[in-house]
Design a protein around this motif. Structure first.
Motif, PDB file in Angstrom:
ATOM      1  N   ARG A   3       5.255  -9.422   0.619  1.00 15.65           N
ATOM      2  CA  ARG A   3       4.421  -8.550  -0.312  1.00 15.65           C
ATOM      3  C   ARG A   3       2.624  -8.878   0.844  1.00 15.65           C
ATOM      4  O   ARG A   3       2.553  -9.893   1.865  1.00 15.65           O
ATOM      5  N   ILE A   4       2.138  -7.714   0.858  1.00 13.51           N
ATOM      6  CA  ILE A   4       0.889  -7.158   1.386  1.00 13.51           C
ATOM      7  C   ILE A   4      -0.270  -7.394   0.648  1.00 13.51           C
ATOM      8  O   ILE A   4      -0.381  -6.536  -0.629  1.00 13.51           O
ATOM      9  N   ILE A   5      -1.495  -7.455   1.102  1.00 15.11           N
ATOM     10  CA  ILE A   5      -2.410  -7.828  -0.475  1.00 15.11           C
ATOM     11  C   ILE A   5      -3.546  -7.638   1.191  1.00 15.11           C
ATOM     12  O   ILE A   5      -3.736  -8.480   1.980  1.00 15.11           O
ATOM     13  N   LEU A   6      -4.195  -6.266   0.589  1.00 13.00           N
ATOM     14  CA  LEU A   6      -4.738  -5.888   1.336  1.00 13.00           C
ATOM     15  C   LEU A   6      -6.399  -6.253   0.189  1.00 13.00           C
ATOM     16  O   LEU A   6      -6.509  -5.384  -0.875  1.00 13.00           O
ATOM     17  N   PHE A   7      -8.005  -6.142   1.100  1.00 13.32           N
ATOM     18  CA  PHE A   7      -8.319  -6.740   0.016  1.00 13.32           C
ATOM     19  C   PHE A   7     -10.197  -6.314   0.820  1.00 13.32           C
ATOM     20  O   PHE A   7      -9.424  -6.490   2.183  1.00 13.32           O
ATOM     21  N   GLY A   8     -11.297  -6.896   0.608  1.00 18.07           N
ATOM     22  CA  GLY A   8     -12.513  -6.107   0.893  1.00 18.07           C
ATOM     23  C   GLY A   8     -13.209  -4.797   0.150  1.00 18.07           C
ATOM     24  O   GLY A   8     -12.524  -4.964  -1.439  1.00 18.07           O
ATOM     25  N   ALA A   9     -14.368  -4.843   0.262  1.00 15.00           N
ATOM     26  CA  ALA A   9     -14.979  -4.351  -0.565  1.00 15.00           C
ATOM     27  C   ALA A   9     -14.897  -3.201  -1.164  1.00 15.00           C
ATOM     28  O   ALA A   9     -14.428  -2.756  -0.317  1.00 15.00           O
ATOM     29  N   PRO A  10     -15.636  -3.342  -2.241  1.00 20.75           N
ATOM     30  CA  PRO A  10     -14.402  -1.914  -3.110  1.00 20.75           C
ATOM     31  C   PRO A  10     -15.815  -0.146  -1.606  1.00 20.75           C
ATOM     32  O   PRO A  10     -16.503  -0.787  -1.300  1.00 20.75           O
ATOM     33  N   GLY A  11     -14.653   0.571  -1.441  1.00 15.91           N
ATOM     34  CA  GLY A  11     -14.990   1.594  -0.369  1.00 15.91           C
ATOM     35  C   GLY A  11     -14.942   0.892   0.536  1.00 15.91           C
ATOM     36  O   GLY A  11     -14.918   1.885   1.880  1.00 15.91           O
ATOM     37  N   ALA A  12     -14.413   0.363   1.168  1.00 19.01           N
ATOM     38  CA  ALA A  12     -13.720  -0.177   2.246  1.00 19.01           C
ATOM     39  C   ALA A  12     -12.628   0.412   3.267  1.00 19.01           C
ATOM     40  O   ALA A  12     -12.031   0.400   4.194  1.00 19.01           O
ATOM     41  N   GLY A  81       9.076  -4.026  -0.668  1.00 17.92           N
ATOM     42  CA  GLY A  81       8.142  -4.783  -0.032  1.00 17.92           C
ATOM     43  C   GLY A  81       7.338  -4.476  -1.216  1.00 17.92           C
ATOM     44  O   GLY A  81       7.529  -3.577  -1.958  1.00 17.92           O
ATOM     45  N   TYR A  82       6.138  -4.945  -1.423  1.00 18.11           N
ATOM     46  CA  TYR A  82       5.102  -3.886  -2.342  1.00 18.11           C
ATOM     47  C   TYR A  82       3.540  -4.226  -1.232  1.00 18.11           C
ATOM     48  O   TYR A  82       3.327  -5.658  -0.613  1.00 18.11           O
ATOM     49  N   ILE A  83       2.630  -4.323  -1.767  1.00 21.77           N
ATOM     50  CA  ILE A  83       1.726  -3.719  -1.389  1.00 21.77           C
ATOM     51  C   ILE A  83       0.001  -4.126  -2.155  1.00 21.77           C
ATOM     52  O   ILE A  83       0.169  -3.101  -3.162  1.00 21.77           O
TER      53      ILE A  83
END
Ligand SMILES: [Zn+2]
Length: 211
Positions: A3-12, A81-83
């Motif tokens: 499991r990959i969790i991608l996060f960050g501000a809108p527009g990142a 896997g999933y992102i």
């Protein structure tokens, strides 16, 4: 299953990066933005509920989002896997996600310090109304204006990509989402990547993290 969790501000760049990772590694991209747009387009009961919330630039409630995500994260749908793109956005969502199926977890925080970079990126962004591919009039223009390179669909601005709604999303993001950085740091799975640089450089860094 990873499991990959991608996060960050809108527009990142979560949507762009997760789209490329999906093709490169054969992982399933699970974008709550896409899932929500599907619900809205199908005029489902949930879709009607979220429409008015999105248009105001507010976040959809935890209960609704978790319900939509749970429907999609099943071992029948995912093998390698999933992102996660756009989820979790709150601590409650992060804790719920931890209960869903995965053998290994990698959290990647796409960090952009300068808000002006984010606002400019979002103001020039267009999305295919058919396949969800993202283009940008400035950084990544389509070959033919208004038409998706991949499927020939029509490129549209999101209704919430206007300056007022963007500023509101950034404010909400800072308030609600930033604490999940600490959550993943405490779990020992957090990686920070500078996302103000080029997409190619970001992908190189993520490749190193995944290997
Ligand atoms: Zn398309």
């Amino acid at each position: 299953m990873l499991r990959i969790i991608l996060f960050g501000a809108p527009g990142a760049g979560k949507g762009t990066i997760s789209g490329i990772l999906e093709k490169k590694y054969n992982y399933k991209k699970i974008s709550t933005g896409d899932l929500i747009r599907d619900e809205v387009r199908s005029n489902s009961i949930i879709g009607e509920k979220v429409r008015s919330v999105i248009d105001k630039g507010e976040l959809v409630s935890d209960d609704i989002i978790i319900e939509i995500v749970k429907k999609r994260i099943t071992s029948e749908y995912i093998s390698e896997g999933y992102i996660m793109d756009g989820f979790p956005r709150t601590i409650i969502q992060a804790k719920e996600l931890s209960k869903m199926v995965a053998d290994r977890e990698v959290a990647i925080y796409l960090k952009v310090e300068d808000e002006k970079v984010i606002i400019n990126r979002l103001l020039s962004r267009v999305i295919c109304n058919n396949c969800g591919a993202i283009f940008n009039a400035k950084n990544k223009p389509p070959k033919k204006e208004g038409i998706c390179d991949i499927c020939g669909g029509i490129l549209e601005k999101r209704t919430d990509d206007n300056e007022g709604a963007i500023r509101e999303r950034l404010r909400v993001y800072r308030e609600i989402t930033e604490p999940i950085i600490n959550y993943y740091e405490d779990k020992g799975v957090l990686n920070r990547v500078d996302a103000s640089i080029s997409v190619r450089e970001v992908l190189k860094k993520i490749g190193e993290i995944l290997n």
